[in-house]
Write a protein that holds these residues in place. Structure first.
Motif, PDB file in Angstrom:
ATOM      1  N   GLY A  89       0.821  -1.205   0.000  1.00  0.00           N
ATOM      2  CA  GLY A  89       0.000   0.000   0.000  1.00  0.00           C
ATOM      3  C   GLY A  89       0.855   1.254   0.000  1.00  0.00           C
ATOM      4  N   GLU A  90       2.144   1.081  -0.307  1.00  0.00           N
ATOM      5  CA  GLU A  90       3.059   2.220  -0.323  1.00  0.00           C
ATOM      6  C   GLU A  90       2.638   3.223  -1.398  1.00  0.00           C
ATOM      7  OE1 GLU A  90       5.645   2.894   1.657  1.00  0.00           O
ATOM      8  OE2 GLU A  90       5.187   1.102   2.853  1.00  0.00           O
ATOM      9  N   HIS A  91       2.628   4.486  -1.029  1.00  0.00           N
ATOM     10  CA  HIS A  91       2.167   5.518  -1.955  1.00  0.00           C
ATOM     11  C   HIS A  91       2.979   5.531  -3.243  1.00  0.00           C
ATOM     12  CE1 HIS A  91       0.028   8.098   1.357  1.00  0.00           C
ATOM     13  NE2 HIS A  91      -0.439   6.881   1.243  1.00  0.00           N
ATOM     14  N   ALA A  92       4.298   5.325  -3.135  1.00  0.00           N
ATOM     15  CA  ALA A  92       5.145   5.340  -4.332  1.00  0.00           C
ATOM     16  C   ALA A  92       4.733   4.238  -5.299  1.00  0.00           C
ATOM     17  CB  ALA A  92       6.616   5.188  -3.940  1.00  0.00           C
ATOM     18  N   VAL A  98      -0.216   3.785 -11.358  1.00  0.00           N
ATOM     19  CA  VAL A  98      -1.166   4.634 -12.074  1.00  0.00           C
ATOM     20  C   VAL A  98      -0.486   5.321 -13.255  1.00  0.00           C
ATOM     21  CG1 VAL A  98      -2.586   6.714 -11.893  1.00  0.00           C
ATOM     22  CG2 VAL A  98      -2.672   4.990 -10.086  1.00  0.00           C
ATOM     23  N   LYS A  99       0.730   5.804 -13.025  1.00  0.00           N
ATOM     24  CA  LYS A  99       1.439   6.481 -14.110  1.00  0.00           C
ATOM     25  C   LYS A  99       1.852   5.517 -15.218  1.00  0.00           C
ATOM     26  CE  LYS A  99       4.173   8.778 -11.202  1.00  0.00           C
ATOM     27  NZ  LYS A  99       5.244   9.684 -10.708  1.00  0.00           N
ATOM     28  N   SER A 100       1.947   4.235 -14.898  1.00  0.00           N
ATOM     29  CA  SER A 100       2.291   3.248 -15.930  1.00  0.00           C
ATOM     30  C   SER A 100       1.068   2.827 -16.742  1.00  0.00           C
ATOM     31  CB  SER A 100       2.939   2.015 -15.297  1.00  0.00           C
ATOM     32  OG  SER A 100       2.002   1.241 -14.585  1.00  0.00           O
ATOM     33  N   GLY A 101      -0.132   3.295 -16.313  1.00  0.00           N
ATOM     34  CA  GLY A 101      -1.335   3.019 -17.098  1.00  0.00           C
ATOM     35  C   GLY A 101      -2.384   2.180 -16.410  1.00  0.00           C
ATOM     36  N   ALA A 102      -2.171   1.824 -15.132  1.00  0.00           N
ATOM     37  CA  ALA A 102      -3.157   1.019 -14.413  1.00  0.00           C
ATOM     38  C   ALA A 102      -4.458   1.800 -14.219  1.00  0.00           C
ATOM     39  CB  ALA A 102      -2.606   0.581 -13.063  1.00  0.00           C
ATOM     40  N   THR A 103      -5.572   1.106 -14.361  1.00  0.00           N
ATOM     41  CA  THR A 103      -6.884   1.727 -14.159  1.00  0.00           C
ATOM     42  C   THR A 103      -7.236   1.778 -12.674  1.00  0.00           C
ATOM     43  OG1 THR A 103      -7.609   0.829 -16.277  1.00  0.00           O
ATOM     44  CG2 THR A 103      -9.330   1.609 -14.795  1.00  0.00           C
ATOM     45  N   ALA A 134      -7.642   6.664  -3.327  1.00  0.00           N
ATOM     46  CA  ALA A 134      -8.217   7.493  -4.394  1.00  0.00           C
ATOM     47  C   ALA A 134      -7.794   8.953  -4.249  1.00  0.00           C
ATOM     48  CB  ALA A 134      -9.735   7.375  -4.398  1.00  0.00           C
ATOM     49  N   GLY A 135      -7.827   9.467  -3.008  1.00  0.00           N
ATOM     50  CA  GLY A 135      -7.431  10.850  -2.776  1.00  0.00           C
ATOM     51  C   GLY A 135      -5.968  11.080  -3.100  1.00  0.00           C
ATOM     52  N   LEU A 136      -5.148  10.089  -2.802  1.00  0.00           N
ATOM     53  CA  LEU A 136      -3.729  10.159  -3.126  1.00  0.00           C
ATOM     54  C   LEU A 136      -3.521  10.309  -4.626  1.00  0.00           C
ATOM     55  CD1 LEU A 136      -0.639   9.620  -2.456  1.00  0.00           C
ATOM     56  CD2 LEU A 136      -1.186   7.210  -2.841  1.00  0.00           C
ATOM     57  N   VAL A 137      -4.249   9.508  -5.388  1.00  0.00           N
ATOM     58  CA  VAL A 137      -4.098   9.531  -6.840  1.00  0.00           C
ATOM     59  C   VAL A 137      -4.577  10.861  -7.413  1.00  0.00           C
ATOM     60  CG1 VAL A 137      -4.833   8.454  -8.992  1.00  0.00           C
ATOM     61  CG2 VAL A 137      -4.245   7.031  -7.031  1.00  0.00           C
TER      62      VAL A 137
END
Length: 223
Positions: A89-92, A98-103, A134-137
């Motif tokens: 669950g690490e934020h990094a 997400v930046k690699s394209g995960a939905t 979600a808020g993190l993203v």
């Protein structure tokens, strides 16, 4: 045919017992499990051959990290939906996925029902995140929006969106799911998907991550 039966899913995890359990749960729920894989290179090869709609992907893979698997497969096929299923669950890790394209991004502590619901939502193009992520993203989207950007829409040669496409884009940027957008605008889920696909094509973007970034850069989430 149920909604689940029409969805082709592939499961990637380097732990055989976990991988088989997830695949079995998905199959029992009616999903069409077209392939599984236990390492990064195998995942890329089998996904290219099996053409799943949704890739349920662990990040910690031998041979090729999960984020690289995601980046390579989504880059080659932007229609592919990737749901990361990870113990981390690490934020990094979340932001990199997400930046690699995960939905979406789900922790392995999720229940079977949460996983099934997440796969269904991912297949529909809606982002799914373990509560709290979600808020993190969204915060990362806003950070990215401060970076240098391509031509603004009013510059010469920039693509022009219809009023409806702009309206849908604004709601996407606010974090609404396709289902919520459909209800808000009193249109079908399929129509929302079509508007998003048309917008992606016009703007030459590849996925929802880039789309939300585009919208936030132009302040559409604040309107």
């Amino acid at each position: 045919m149920s909604e689940s039966q029409s969805v082709k899913v592939m499961v990637v995890d380097d732990h055989p017992m976990w991988r088989d359990a997830v695949a079995r749960d998905l199959a029992e729920a009616g999903f069409d499990v077209v392939a599984t894989a236990g390492d990064g290179p195998q995942a890329v090869r089998r996904a290219q051959a099996a053409s799943p709609d949704v890739l349920v992907l662990d990040l910690n893979l031998p041979g090729l990290p999960g984020v690289e698997v995601c980046r390579e497969l989504v880059g080659a096929n932007p229609a592919l939906r990737v749901l990361v299923l990870s113990a981390s669950g690490e934020h990094a890790d979340v932001l990199e996925a997400v930046k690699s394209g995960a939905t979406g991004y789900l922790l392995k502590s999720a229940s079977t029902e949460e996983l099934l619901d997440a796969v269904r939502s991912t297949a529909a193009g809606d982002p799914v995140f373990t509560p709290g992520l979600a808020g993190l993203v969204l915060g990362e989207y806003r950070r990215l929006a401060t970076e240098p950007v391509p031509a603004a829409e009013d510059e010469p040669g920039a693509p022009q969106l219809t009023d409806r496409e702009t309206e849908v884009l604004r709601l996407v940027a606010k974090g609404l799911s396709y289902k919520q957008i459909a209800e808000r605008l009193v249109i079908s889920h399929r129509t929302v998907q079509n508007h998003v696909q048309n917008t992606l094509g016009k703007l030459q973007l590849h996925n929802r991550v880039e789309l939300v970034r585009y919208a936030i850069e132009r302040g559409l989430d604040e309107v």
